[in-house]
Scaffold this active site. Structure first.
Site: not given
Ligand SMILES: O=C(O)c1cc(=O)[nH]c(=O)n1[C@@H]1O[C@H](COP(=O)(O)O)[C@@H](O)[C@H]1O
Length: 238
Positions: A122, A214
């Protein structure tokens, strides 16, 4: 209950991992251990997480000659993860060998962990295919071609971006898993990810699981971010 959100435990120590988990309200989670934590802490981290009742995605993205991958998978199977991955770019023989190793190493009485193939990371932007990898096809065509190869090798699904999830399902069938990283809550920075999406869009595009690091672990209140992601996911009725 199916846990749609897989939290990437991209920490460099068991201490930080434990601190993070302690802040998650004692829930049994679906967590992912990748290279950073596994290389630092070794197989013991898998034992710890499984013994605490978490689901485990061991994300080591194997990519080597078939014999090496088969033997490595046999060893990894003994850690009893729920999900593992290899790079689809390793080819059909490598993926078949991975599956054989996994089957051989699964402890008696346990079910074989699921195995998925990484299509295109990705973090790869579509224009990088041509510019750096010399691939003339579009991102979607490339991912679908990998997905079919992964299916033909007998694996359970793929890692792809949300942008390709629906087409992969159409090409490989509804029970073929799509696990989609690059997940961000609205307003969160993409960082090094190129093909991102919200949990809501992932659900709309028929992803089975989203992987997020994250956007959860980088927040001061990780539990709130995780809860928000779950809420977004559950707001979509399929
Ligand atoms: O296999 C993976 O999990 C993976 C494949 C991929 O194409 N992209 C991707 O980001 N990942 C992993 O998913 C996680 C994403 O982390 P964040 O970008 O922090 O949400 C990282 O641990 C990556 O290693």
């Amino acid at each position: 209950m199916k846990q749609p959100i897989i939290i990437a435990l991209d920490f460099d120590s068991i201490t930080d991992t434990k601190k993070f988990l302690a802040g998650m309200g004692g829930q049994k989670l679906y967590v992912k251990v990748g290279m950073e934590l596994f290389y630092k802490e070794g197989p013991g981290i898998a034992d710890m997480l499984k013994s605490e009742g978490h689901h485990l995605f061991l994300d080591l993205k194997l990519h080597d000659i078939p014999n090496t991958v088969k033997k490595a998978m046999k060893v990894l199977a003994s850690l009893n993860p729920d999900l593992l991955n290899v790079h689809a770019a390793g080819g059909r023989a490598m993926m078949e060998a991975a599956l054989e190793g996994l089957e051989a190493g699964t402890p008696a009485g346990c079910s074989r962990p699921k195995l998925i193939g990484v299509t295109q990371l990705t973090s790869t932007p579509p224009d990088m295919l041509r510019r750096e990898l010399l691939i003339e096809k579009s991102m979607e065509e490339t991912v679908i071609s990998y997905a079919k190869l992964v299916r033909d090798a007998g694996l359970d699904g793929v890692v792809c971006s949300v942008q390709e999830s629906r087409t992969v399902k159409a090409a490989c069938g509804p029970s073929f898993l799509t696990v989609t990283p690059g997940i961000r809550l609205p307003g969160d920075p993409a960082g090094d990810q190129a093909r991102t999406a919200t949990p809501e869009l992932a659900r709309r595009e028929l992803a089975d699981h989203v992987v997020s690091g994250r956007s959860i672990t980088g927040k001061e209140d990780s539990l709130k971010a995780y809860t928000e992601m779950l809420k977004e996911w559950e707001s979509v009725r399929i």
